[in-house]
Design an enzyme around this catalytic site. Structure first.
Site, PDB file in Angstrom:
ATOM      1  CD  GLU A 140      -2.612   0.911   2.639  1.00 56.15           C
ATOM      2  OE1 GLU A 140      -3.850   1.674   2.735  1.00 56.15           O
ATOM      3  OE2 GLU A 140      -2.003   0.885   3.723  1.00 56.15           O
ATOM      4  CE  LYS A 146      -7.880   1.122   4.443  1.00 57.85           C
ATOM      5  NZ  LYS A 146      -6.321   1.913   4.998  1.00 57.85           N
ATOM      6  CB  CYS A 153      -4.635  -1.862   5.022  1.00 55.20           C
ATOM      7  SG  CYS A 153      -3.743  -1.769   6.281  1.00 55.20           S
TER       8      CYS A 153
END
Length: 292
Positions: free
Chosen positions: A45, A121, A153
């Site tokens: 990321e 995200k 994540c």
């Protein structure tokens, strides 16, 4: 029929914002020298968005670095993937949205130099991250190989994300990570759990130290570890994923026992899910096929 996906998951420290992309190109080229048959290379990321060493992830620096997906950064990344003839996930980027939003956006660049897919995200790590949330889930078909699902994540902490990607036909979930905190230990459990309950491969690649906690992991559809990083040192994890294993496990069961995607019988009532104001409908409880 075998469908093999040779890949590299690069546990590496973030590169500094504004650094010439040629340095990243050299990094990818060096990774391919270790496993020349790789068709996919995945980085952590925000790999191109470090603001210091170790990285402090300052909001102002991230805001200043954001570009639209049609900007010069993505154009250069597309050219890099084409030059190397690979599928490339350069981690995620700071994207300036069409209405000025700041998105944390995972990219998949094709060997033809196209932006094959992107994912904003959905679950930023609040209250710590400055990003606006995305509003949809994304899978990408790797031509002739299989389907990957995109995941960033903290998304891994929400089982709905992995379940949705599996239902959309993802055979591999690419979880790019920038975890700098002690909860990386729990994320390893989640990577295995998400693989097991959805019967998919999970590639969870974290950044290296001194910024990140490392401990990257590649897991098969039964939760077995195929490759792992023992600590936060820079390392390349290489694996050949036989995507036919997904169908095999779903047909014969985890440990030849458990078949959650075949749980329901014809004519059974839907299971109400009040928390979602929705339901599991047995009629639609089937993952989409890569070949569909």
């Amino acid at each position: 029929m075998q469908r093999i996906l040779p890949l590299i998951a690069a546990q590496a420290p973030p590169r500094l914002i504004g650094e010439p992309l040629s340095a990243f190109a050299d990094e990818v080229t060096a990774a391919l020298a270790v496993k020349p048959d790789s068709k996919l290379v995945v980085f952590p990321e925000l790999h191109l968005f470090g603001d210091s060493y170790p990285d402090l992830q300052r909001t102002e620096a991230l805001l200043d670095s954001a570009e639209p997906l049609g900007g010069p950064r993505v154009k250069e990344l597309r050219e890099l993937a084409a030059d190397l003839g690979i599928w490339l996930v350069p981690g995620s980027v700071c994207e300036r949205g069409p209405e000025g939003q700041l998105f944390n956006t995972q990219l998949v660049l094709s060997p033809d130099g196209e932006l094959a897919g992107y994912y904003r995200k959905v679950f930023p790590w609040r209250p710590f991250e400055p990003y606006d949330p995305g509003d949809r889930f994304t899978t990408v078909d790797l031509a002739g190989i299989g389907r990957v699902g995109l995941n960033i994540c903290y998304d891994a902490w929400f089982p709905e994300v992995s379940r949705q990607l599996a239902w959309m036909g993802a055979e591999v979930i690419l979880n790019v990570v920038k975890t700098t905190t002690p909860d990386r230990r729990q994320e390893l459990v989640l990577a295995k759990a998400n693989a097991i309950v959805n019967q998919v491969f999970v590639v969870s690649v974290n950044c290296a130290g001194p910024t990140g906690k490392g401990m990257s992991l590649i897991v098969d559809p039964e939760g077995n570890t195929l490759a792992e990083a023992a600590d936060d040192a820079s390392v390349l994890l290489a694996a050949d994923l036989d995507l036919a294993a997904v169908e095999h496990v779903r047909t014969h069961g985890t440990e030849t026992l458990n078949r959650p995607w075949s749980q329901f019988r014809d004519g059974e009532a839907a299971v109400e899910l009040p928390v979602y104001q929705g339901r599991i409908n047995p009629v639609t409880w089937t993952p989409q096929s890569f070949n569909s």
